[in-house]
Design a protein around this motif. Structure first.
Motif, PDB file in Angstrom:
ATOM      1  N   THR A 277       0.827  -1.210   0.000  1.00 30.52           N
ATOM      2  CA  THR A 277       0.000   0.000   0.000  1.00 30.52           C
ATOM      3  C   THR A 277       0.858   1.257   0.000  1.00 30.52           C
ATOM      4  O   THR A 277       0.363   2.350  -0.325  1.00 30.52           O
ATOM      5  N   ARG A 341      -2.755 -10.393  -0.268  1.00 26.76           N
ATOM      6  CA  ARG A 341      -4.131  -9.923  -0.474  1.00 26.76           C
ATOM      7  C   ARG A 341      -4.140  -8.452  -0.899  1.00 26.76           C
ATOM      8  O   ARG A 341      -4.820  -8.063  -1.846  1.00 26.76           O
ATOM      9  N   LYS A 342      -3.358  -7.644  -0.219  1.00 22.58           N
ATOM     10  CA  LYS A 342      -3.288  -6.219  -0.556  1.00 22.58           C
ATOM     11  C   LYS A 342      -2.732  -6.015  -1.965  1.00 22.58           C
ATOM     12  O   LYS A 342      -3.205  -5.159  -2.724  1.00 22.58           O
ATOM     13  N   GLN A 344      -2.845  -8.032  -4.579  1.00 25.84           N
ATOM     14  CA  GLN A 344      -3.795  -8.409  -5.622  1.00 25.84           C
ATOM     15  C   GLN A 344      -4.819  -7.297  -5.860  1.00 25.84           C
ATOM     16  O   GLN A 344      -5.267  -7.082  -6.979  1.00 25.84           O
ATOM     17  N   GLU A 345      -5.200  -6.582  -4.807  1.00 25.41           N
ATOM     18  CA  GLU A 345      -6.147  -5.479  -4.957  1.00 25.41           C
ATOM     19  C   GLU A 345      -5.487  -4.230  -5.527  1.00 25.41           C
ATOM     20  O   GLU A 345      -6.075  -3.514  -6.345  1.00 25.41           O
TER      21      GLU A 345
END
Length: 499
Positions: A277, A341-342, A344-345
């Motif tokens: 992020t 997970r982060k 992939q988004e």
């Protein structure tokens, strides 16, 4: 049993190694080549072979490299083939249908020697990696993976234990992957390190050890070595375990990564131990600045380039990294799972900006144009017409090339190849040069040997280096002093020949 390629030829390994007159595979010249063919089960499919290459008259050897190998330019001048014949022999072996060319760190060094050797001699630098069922592999990444992920049945030498026999180990710690120490620690025969054929046999012996101790890992790596398999593992930004020394021994040479951006075979990987992020908080200019920082800088972004066509060890099954090993290397699997997970988004959202930044950075890494045709391999592909001229050159005798040059029959779309052809003739058959061509060649040799053109070592620097080495206590024994004396004589010989 030998596997069959798509073209029906049985697959074999061709194990090979170079000894060279320097450490830059793009500029320095080969001194000795050795190879041996085996079947895929590592049984011999031919005898070991060694041949030498005559040293060039336009370039000086590295004195330290000669001291390391014990090979003098005089030995190569006496026993060696000219570079045209030397390159043809190597080319034929690596391009035998079904050949998997392999060695120890070959894709990091030796295959660059291949490519530039073939390029200088009008041979295709790439066919041995894809044509007629041929491909490349490298034992080194697999050895690193065996240590990082498995390898309990193998003895791993430590740098701190080698100081008495290898002074350059002083100040280093952790596992040592040097071939000569790995083989000695595991009882693999390796009588003469830095002799090409001895290194070939040692590499085959190390491969047999891997097959014995880690057969499943060996088979998996063999089946997944290809560029296609690597691309499949990285597709759709899937996370993979990547084993490479770039992560450092303290971290087990291991990372969990995913692909941020890809250009052909160049893949820029995000280290998933770091929170992706961060990318959303940075401006374009800040991204650009921090991507260019060295990895030792705390502000550097955790992005590393993976070359999919260099047989990297990447595995899409993350369970290959056990929790125990991950903990040993300081990799928190729970944190990595959350970062996956982060990622992939986030990745689709930041991909366009990153593509611009990464393309800009790496497109300009070698921004200075290469004006030396010997080293212009990566400046673009030859035209179809020039490739046809290359084939004609390789099929012609020295006398036919002399006649073609005199009549102007060979035409190139790219004018650099006319200069490369003159150098090709001068290095291999100087007796066929006209007086005007011979004068051009001598002037070219002087520009390198006296003025240091094309970043060549000058005679003055060469003699200064020899003087310093002769005074060093590391090389005061008779054998080393004889090599240094021979190197001094060679410098005087080249200097007089260029006058």
């Amino acid at each position: 049993m030998a596997e069959q390629t798509g073209r029906g030829a049985p697959q074999t390994f061709y194990w090979y190694d170079y000894e060279t007159f320097g450490v830059n595979p793009r500029r320095d010249r080969p001194a000795q080549f050795a190879g041996r063919r085996t079947n895929l089960d590592l049984t011999p499919a031919g005898e070991g072979e060694v041949f030498y290459c005559r040293p060039p008259m336009d370039q000086l050897p590295s004195p330290e490299s000669a001291l390391l190998t014990g090979i003098t330019p005089q030995l190569c001048a006496e026993k060696g083939l000219n570079e045209a014949e030397f390159s043809q022999r190597v080319f034929e072996r690596l391009n035998t249908p079904g050949t998997i060319s392999i060695g120890y760190n070959t894709l990091g060094f030796d295959d660059e020697v291949n490519r530039f050797l073939f390029w200088r001699n009008f041979l295709d630098p790439y066919t041995h990696s894809w044509q007629q069922g041929c491909s490349r592999w490298d034992l080194f990444p697999l050895v690193c993976a065996a240590w990082a992920l498995r390898g309990d049945g193998i003895v791993w030498p430590q740098w701190q234990d080698l100081v008495d026999v290898y002074p350059k180990a002083r100040g280093r710690s952790g596992v040592c992957f040097k071939l000569e120490f790995l083989t000695k620690a595991n009882g693999v025969g390796h009588d003469h390190a830095h002799d090409a054929l001895s290194d070939v046999h040692a590499t085959i012996g190390l491969a047999r050890l891997l097959v014995e101790k880690e057969p499943r890992l060996w088979q998996w790596a063999l089946e997944n070595r290809t560029t296609q398999k690597v691309h499949e593992a990285l597709a759709d930004r899937k996370p993979v375990v990547w084993v490479t020394p770039r992560f450092g021994v303290a971290r087990g040479c291991t990372g969990i990564v995913a692909c941020l951006h890809q250009e052909k075979h160049d893949c820029w990987m995000w280290d998933l131990t770091a929170d992706p992020t961060l990318l959303r908080t940075l401006s374009f200019e800040e991204l650009r600045r921090r991507i260019k920082l060295p990895h030792t800088d705390p502000e550097a972004l955790p992005i590393r380039k993976l070359k999919a066509n260099a047989s990297p060890f990447v595995c899409a099954n993350l369970r290959v990294l056990s929790p125990e090993r991950a903990a040993r290397y300081g990799i928190d699997l729970a944190v990595a799972a959350e970062n996956i997970r982060k990622f992939q988004e986030l990745a689709p959202l930041v991909a366009p900006a990153l593509a611009d930044v990464l393309s800009d950075r790496f497109a300009n890494e070698d921004a200075a144009p290469v004006t030396n045709p010997d080293a212009s391999l990566y400046q673009g592909f030859p035209s179809r017409n020039d490739k046809l001229a290359f084939a004609r050159i390789r099929a012609s005798s020295p006398e036919q090339l002399k006649a073609a040059a005199a009549s102007g029959e060979i035409h190139f779309d790219d004018p650099q190849f006319a200069e490369l052809l003159l150098r090709y003739r001068a290095r291999n058959w100087p007796e066929t040069l006209s007086e005007e061509e011979a004068q051009h060649w001598r002037a070219f040799c002087r520009s390198r040997l006296i003025e240091g053109a094309d970043r060549a070592i000058t005679l003055q620097k060469y003699f200064d280096e020899i003087d310093a080495l002769q005074a060093s206590p590391r090389y005061e024994d008779e054998a080393h002093q004889e090599i240094l004396g021979a190197l001094y004589d060679w410098g005087e010989y080249l200097g007089s020949a260029a006058e």
